[in-house]
Design a protein around this motif. Sequence first.
Motif, PDB file in Angstrom:
ATOM      1  N   ASP A 116       0.809  -1.220   0.000  1.00 32.48           N
ATOM      2  CA  ASP A 116       0.000   0.000   0.000  1.00 32.48           C
ATOM      3  C   ASP A 116       0.845   1.274   0.000  1.00 32.48           C
ATOM      4  OD1 ASP A 116      -2.347  -1.437  -0.099  1.00 32.48           O
ATOM      5  OD2 ASP A 116      -2.696  -1.336   2.076  1.00 32.48           O
ATOM      6  N   ALA A 117       1.927   1.290   0.764  1.00 29.71           N
ATOM      7  CA  ALA A 117       2.783   2.482   0.814  1.00 29.71           C
ATOM      8  C   ALA A 117       3.459   2.717  -0.534  1.00 29.71           C
ATOM      9  CB  ALA A 117       3.825   2.345   1.917  1.00 29.71           C
ATOM     10  N   ALA A 118       3.914   1.662  -1.174  1.00 27.87           N
ATOM     11  CA  ALA A 118       4.555   1.795  -2.489  1.00 27.87           C
ATOM     12  C   ALA A 118       3.549   2.273  -3.533  1.00 27.87           C
ATOM     13  CB  ALA A 118       5.179   0.477  -2.912  1.00 27.87           C
ATOM     14  N   ILE A 119       2.321   1.794  -3.447  1.00 24.36           N
ATOM     15  CA  ILE A 119       1.275   2.221  -4.381  1.00 24.36           C
ATOM     16  C   ILE A 119       0.974   3.700  -4.180  1.00 24.36           C
ATOM     17  CG2 ILE A 119      -1.162   1.954  -4.969  1.00 24.36           C
ATOM     18  CD1 ILE A 119      -0.759  -1.078  -4.317  1.00 24.36           C
ATOM     19  N   ALA A 120       0.883   4.146  -2.938  1.00 26.73           N
ATOM     20  CA  ALA A 120       0.635   5.555  -2.651  1.00 26.73           C
ATOM     21  C   ALA A 120       1.775   6.426  -3.183  1.00 26.73           C
ATOM     22  CB  ALA A 120       0.451   5.772  -1.150  1.00 26.73           C
ATOM     23  N   TYR A 121       3.005   5.968  -3.012  1.00 27.76           N
ATOM     24  CA  TYR A 121       4.161   6.710  -3.509  1.00 27.76           C
ATOM     25  C   TYR A 121       4.138   6.779  -5.036  1.00 27.76           C
ATOM     26  CZ  TYR A 121       9.042   8.102  -4.069  1.00 27.76           C
ATOM     27  OH  TYR A 121      10.192   8.771  -4.414  1.00 27.76           O
ATOM     28  N   ARG A 122       3.837   5.656  -5.676  1.00 25.79           N
ATOM     29  CA  ARG A 122       3.737   5.618  -7.131  1.00 25.79           C
ATOM     30  C   ARG A 122       2.657   6.576  -7.628  1.00 25.79           C
ATOM     31  NH1 ARG A 122       0.903   1.258  -9.658  1.00 25.79           N
ATOM     32  NH2 ARG A 122      -0.740   2.101  -8.334  1.00 25.79           N
ATOM     33  N   ASP A 123       1.516   6.590  -6.951  1.00 29.56           N
ATOM     34  CA  ASP A 123       0.423   7.476  -7.345  1.00 29.56           C
ATOM     35  C   ASP A 123       0.805   8.947  -7.178  1.00 29.56           C
ATOM     36  OD1 ASP A 123      -1.010   5.207  -7.944  1.00 29.56           O
ATOM     37  OD2 ASP A 123      -2.302   5.321  -6.170  1.00 29.56           O
ATOM     38  N   ALA A 124       1.555   9.265  -6.127  1.00 28.44           N
ATOM     39  CA  ALA A 124       2.026  10.639  -5.924  1.00 28.44           C
ATOM     40  C   ALA A 124       2.990  11.040  -7.041  1.00 28.44           C
ATOM     41  CB  ALA A 124       2.695  10.780  -4.555  1.00 28.44           C
ATOM     42  N   ILE A 125       3.848  10.126  -7.438  1.00 28.73           N
ATOM     43  CA  ILE A 125       4.768  10.382  -8.557  1.00 28.73           C
ATOM     44  C   ILE A 125       3.966  10.653  -9.823  1.00 28.73           C
ATOM     45  CG2 ILE A 125       6.459   9.298 -10.099  1.00 28.73           C
ATOM     46  CD1 ILE A 125       7.570   7.849  -7.602  1.00 28.73           C
ATOM     47  N   ALA A 126       2.951   9.833 -10.082  1.00 24.34           N
ATOM     48  CA  ALA A 126       2.133   9.992 -11.284  1.00 24.34           C
ATOM     49  C   ALA A 126       1.461  11.362 -11.310  1.00 24.34           C
ATOM     50  CB  ALA A 126       1.090   8.881 -11.361  1.00 24.34           C
ATOM     51  N   ARG A 127       0.917  11.791 -10.181  1.00 19.27           N
ATOM     52  CA  ARG A 127       0.282  13.122 -10.111  1.00 19.27           C
ATOM     53  C   ARG A 127       1.306  14.228 -10.350  1.00 19.27           C
ATOM     54  NH1 ARG A 127      -2.250  10.591  -5.878  1.00 19.27           N
ATOM     55  NH2 ARG A 127      -0.873  11.571  -4.372  1.00 19.27           N
ATOM     56  N   SER A 128       2.465  14.079  -9.756  1.00 21.04           N
ATOM     57  CA  SER A 128       3.495  15.105  -9.864  1.00 21.04           C
ATOM     58  C   SER A 128       3.989  15.267 -11.299  1.00 21.04           C
ATOM     59  CB  SER A 128       4.664  14.754  -8.941  1.00 21.04           C
ATOM     60  OG  SER A 128       5.676  15.712  -9.042  1.00 21.04           O
ATOM     61  N   VAL A 129       4.319  14.169 -11.962  1.00 19.87           N
ATOM     62  CA  VAL A 129       4.852  14.283 -13.319  1.00 19.87           C
ATOM     63  C   VAL A 129       3.773  14.711 -14.303  1.00 19.87           C
ATOM     64  CG1 VAL A 129       6.726  12.662 -12.888  1.00 19.87           C
ATOM     65  CG2 VAL A 129       4.633  11.831 -13.952  1.00 19.87           C
ATOM     66  N   SER A 130       2.534  14.334 -14.039  1.00 16.59           N
ATOM     67  CA  SER A 130       1.438  14.746 -14.906  1.00 16.59           C
ATOM     68  C   SER A 130       1.317  16.272 -14.920  1.00 16.59           C
ATOM     69  CB  SER A 130       0.125  14.122 -14.421  1.00 16.59           C
ATOM     70  OG  SER A 130      -0.960  14.626 -15.154  1.00 16.59           O
ATOM     71  N   GLY A 131       1.504  16.881 -13.775  1.00 17.03           N
ATOM     72  CA  GLY A 131       1.454  18.331 -13.681  1.00 17.03           C
ATOM     73  C   GLY A 131       2.629  19.017 -14.350  1.00 17.03           C
ATOM     74  N   ALA A 132       3.650  18.241 -14.686  1.00 17.37           N
ATOM     75  CA  ALA A 132       4.829  18.801 -15.341  1.00 17.37           C
ATOM     76  C   ALA A 132       4.900  18.417 -16.818  1.00 17.37           C
ATOM     77  CB  ALA A 132       6.097  18.334 -14.619  1.00 17.37           C
ATOM     78  N   GLY A 133       3.812  17.875 -17.354  1.00 17.32           N
ATOM     79  CA  GLY A 133       3.783  17.544 -18.777  1.00 17.32           C
ATOM     80  C   GLY A 133       4.506  16.269 -19.146  1.00 17.32           C
TER      81      GLY A 133
END
Length: 70
Positions: A38-55
């Motif tokens: 669960d912690a790794a999934i949450a971290y992965r999801d945070a990465i996905a949100r972050s890079v999405s905002g950067a194009g």
Amino acid sequence: GAPVARRIREDTAASAALLRAQTGIGPTLATLLAGRDDAAIAYRDAIARSVSGAGVHHHAVELPADVSPS
């Protein structure tokens, strides 16, 4: 903190847009998860949100927990 992070996202988005305009291909960041922690999934999801905002496109790869390294 936040102003520096905002500037990095803005610079990254501008670079991603330029790359896309010049080549027709945008940058991609791939993450790889082995198992369903669960912690790794949450971290992965945070990465996905972050890079999405950067194009930057995010490509998530998930493997079973018992995957062999070879």
